[in-house]
Design an enzyme around this catalytic site. Structure first.
Site, PDB file in Angstrom:
ATOM      1  N   LYS A   7       0.834  -1.193   0.000  1.00 43.63           N
ATOM      2  CA  LYS A   7       0.000   0.000   0.000  1.00 43.63           C
ATOM      3  C   LYS A   7       0.878   1.256   0.000  1.00 43.63           C
ATOM      4  O   LYS A   7       2.098   1.166   0.221  1.00 43.63           O
ATOM      5  CB  LYS A   7      -0.933  -0.054   1.220  1.00 43.63           C
ATOM      6  CG  LYS A   7      -1.947  -1.230   1.161  1.00 43.63           C
ATOM      7  CD  LYS A   7      -2.811  -1.268   2.418  1.00 43.63           C
ATOM      8  CE  LYS A   7      -3.864  -2.364   2.342  1.00 43.63           C
ATOM      9  NZ  LYS A   7      -4.686  -2.418   3.595  1.00 43.63           N
TER      10      LYS A   7
ATOM     11  N   TYR B 225     -12.378  -2.563  -3.186  1.00 47.46           N
ATOM     12  CA  TYR B 225     -12.895  -2.624  -1.808  1.00 47.46           C
ATOM     13  C   TYR B 225     -14.416  -2.512  -1.754  1.00 47.46           C
ATOM     14  O   TYR B 225     -14.958  -2.097  -0.735  1.00 47.46           O
ATOM     15  CB  TYR B 225     -12.254  -1.522  -0.964  1.00 47.46           C
ATOM     16  CG  TYR B 225     -10.831  -1.827  -0.515  1.00 47.46           C
ATOM     17  CD1 TYR B 225     -10.551  -2.957   0.251  1.00 47.46           C
ATOM     18  CD2 TYR B 225      -9.777  -0.970  -0.832  1.00 47.46           C
ATOM     19  CE1 TYR B 225      -9.248  -3.236   0.680  1.00 47.46           C
ATOM     20  CE2 TYR B 225      -8.475  -1.244  -0.399  1.00 47.46           C
ATOM     21  CZ  TYR B 225      -8.220  -2.381   0.362  1.00 47.46           C
ATOM     22  OH  TYR B 225      -6.943  -2.650   0.796  1.00 47.46           O
TER      23      TYR B 225
ATOM     24  N   HIS C 272      -1.761  -5.530   1.398  1.00 42.87           N
ATOM     25  CA  HIS C 272      -3.038  -6.212   1.151  1.00 42.87           C
ATOM     26  C   HIS C 272      -2.776  -7.629   0.680  1.00 42.87           C
ATOM     27  O   HIS C 272      -1.804  -7.882  -0.034  1.00 42.87           O
ATOM     28  CB  HIS C 272      -3.835  -5.487   0.046  1.00 42.87           C
ATOM     29  CG  HIS C 272      -4.981  -6.305  -0.480  1.00 42.87           C
ATOM     30  ND1 HIS C 272      -6.191  -6.371   0.158  1.00 42.87           N
ATOM     31  CD2 HIS C 272      -5.075  -7.159  -1.551  1.00 42.87           C
ATOM     32  CE1 HIS C 272      -6.997  -7.204  -0.508  1.00 42.87           C
ATOM     33  NE2 HIS C 272      -6.339  -7.691  -1.546  1.00 42.87           N
TER      34      HIS C 272
ATOM     35  N   GLU D 296      -9.215 -10.184  -8.037  1.00 36.59           N
ATOM     36  CA  GLU D 296      -8.375  -9.008  -7.828  1.00 36.59           C
ATOM     37  C   GLU D 296      -7.229  -8.958  -8.840  1.00 36.59           C
ATOM     38  O   GLU D 296      -6.891  -7.872  -9.335  1.00 36.59           O
ATOM     39  CB  GLU D 296      -7.856  -9.003  -6.382  1.00 36.59           C
ATOM     40  CG  GLU D 296      -8.999  -8.780  -5.387  1.00 36.59           C
ATOM     41  CD  GLU D 296      -8.627  -9.016  -3.927  1.00 36.59           C
ATOM     42  OE1 GLU D 296      -7.447  -9.310  -3.637  1.00 36.59           O
ATOM     43  OE2 GLU D 296      -9.535  -8.916  -3.068  1.00 36.59           O
TER      44      GLU D 296
ATOM     45  N   ASN E 155      -1.736  -0.198   7.352  1.00 37.29           N
ATOM     46  CA  ASN E 155      -1.225  -1.553   7.626  1.00 37.29           C
ATOM     47  C   ASN E 155      -0.400  -2.156   6.483  1.00 37.29           C
ATOM     48  O   ASN E 155      -0.244  -3.370   6.384  1.00 37.29           O
ATOM     49  CB  ASN E 155      -2.351  -2.477   8.097  1.00 37.29           C
ATOM     50  CG  ASN E 155      -3.464  -2.640   7.078  1.00 37.29           C
ATOM     51  OD1 ASN E 155      -3.361  -2.146   5.961  1.00 37.29           O
ATOM     52  ND2 ASN E 155      -4.521  -3.343   7.455  1.00 37.29           N
TER      53      ASN E 155
HETATM   54  P1  IDP Z   1      -7.650  -7.123   5.471  1.00 37.49           P
HETATM   55  O1  IDP Z   1      -6.831  -6.103   4.688  1.00 37.49           O
HETATM   56  O2  IDP Z   1      -6.851  -7.674   6.629  1.00 37.49           O
HETATM   57  O3  IDP Z   1      -8.251  -8.183   4.596  1.00 37.49           O
HETATM   58  P2  IDP Z   1     -10.324  -5.943   5.629  1.00 37.49           P
HETATM   59  O4  IDP Z   1     -11.264  -6.130   6.768  1.00 37.49           O
HETATM   60  O5  IDP Z   1     -10.625  -6.638   4.333  1.00 37.49           O
HETATM   61  O6  IDP Z   1      -8.858  -6.326   6.172  1.00 37.49           O
HETATM   62  O7  IDP Z   1     -10.199  -4.379   5.383  1.00 37.49           O
HETATM   63  C1  IDP Z   1      -9.539  -3.891   4.239  1.00 37.49           C
HETATM   64  C2  IDP Z   1      -8.662  -2.720   4.640  1.00 37.49           C
HETATM   65  O8  IDP Z   1      -9.508  -1.645   5.084  1.00 37.49           O
HETATM   66  C3  IDP Z   1      -7.716  -2.969   5.816  1.00 37.49           C
HETATM   67  O9  IDP Z   1      -6.520  -3.625   5.440  1.00 37.49           O
HETATM   68  C4  IDP Z   1      -7.471  -1.548   6.286  1.00 37.49           C
HETATM   69  O10 IDP Z   1      -6.543  -0.874   5.427  1.00 37.49           O
HETATM   70  C5  IDP Z   1      -8.840  -0.919   6.100  1.00 37.49           C
HETATM   71  N1  IDP Z   1      -9.642  -0.991   7.322  1.00 37.49           N
HETATM   72  C6  IDP Z   1     -10.325  -2.065   7.796  1.00 37.49           C
HETATM   73  N2  IDP Z   1     -10.932  -1.770   8.958  1.00 37.49           N
HETATM   74  C7  IDP Z   1     -10.616  -0.490   9.231  1.00 37.49           C
HETATM   75  C8  IDP Z   1     -10.937   0.397  10.318  1.00 37.49           C
HETATM   76  O11 IDP Z   1     -11.636   0.050  11.268  1.00 37.49           O
HETATM   77  N3  IDP Z   1     -10.402   1.655  10.238  1.00 37.49           N
HETATM   78  C9  IDP Z   1      -9.641   2.081   9.207  1.00 37.49           C
HETATM   79  N4  IDP Z   1      -9.311   1.278   8.179  1.00 37.49           N
HETATM   80  C10 IDP Z   1      -9.793   0.008   8.184  1.00 37.49           C
HETATM   81 MG    MG Z   2      -9.756  -8.057   3.108  1.00 33.46          MG
END
Ligand code: IDP
Ligand code: MG
Length: 160
Positions: free
Chosen positions: A20, A60, A126, A137, A123
């Protein structure tokens, strides 16, 4: 002994992995690619790319009702990302383990997020959550002709 699980681990899969914008800005591209490369998966697609808003929204789309969705789209389009397609038996679930939990503070040490990040909204990486989404994807982020089929020299030393 669960024969269906063993069978699924032998199934060759593809996963979409993306560094990212924060990972690119923080100089973590090489480190993140290395984790998958050293594990023994096969890289079949790789590019630096400025993601347009409509692609981020499509990628997303399952999260589009979440309160954080607008900020997530802003984050993913805030600078270049590194797009990767990786192939291997069991690569989808294994890549998720290498990446670690969504919240980097909950992610285990030794995982990418556990070692390199502190907040869910930044984080660094992805990874697709299922083989079906891996295919979906990779289809979204790569064009025809951008993927390579090849046999790594080390293939015979990775699997018996
Ligand atoms: P993942 O990336 O671990 O699969 P997902 O639940 O699919 O997690 O969420 C996609 C992305 O959305 C996360 O990696 C993060 O960047 C963002 N995200 C998810 N939950 C939150 C939140 O509560 N606050 C801010 N960003 C979030
Ligand atoms: Mg995800």
């Amino acid at each position: 002994f669960l024969p269906h699980l063993v069978a699924s681990m032998e199934q060759v899969e593809e996963t979409y992995i993306m560094v990212k914008p924060d990972g690119v800005q923080r100089g973590l591209v090489g480190e993140i690619i290395s984790r998958f490369e050293k594990k023994g998966f096969k890289l079949i697609g790789l590019k630096l790319f400025q993601c347009p808003k409509d692609l981020a929204e499509e990628h997303y789309k399952d999260l589009n009702s979440k309160p954080f969705f607008p900020k997530l789209i802003e984050y993913i389009t805030s600078g270049p990302v590194v797009c990767m397609a990786w192939e291997g038996a069991g690569v989808v679930a294994s890549a998720r383990k290498l990446i670690g939990s969504t919240d980097p503070l909950q992610a285990e040490p030794g995982t990418i997020r556990g070692d390199l990040a502190v907040q869910t909204g930044r984080n660094v990486v992805h990874g697709s959550d299922s083989p079906e989404n891996g295919k979906r994807e990779i289809g979204l982020w790569f064009k025809e002709g951008e993927l390579c089929q090849w046999t790594p020299a080390q293939a015979q030393w990775l699997r018996e």
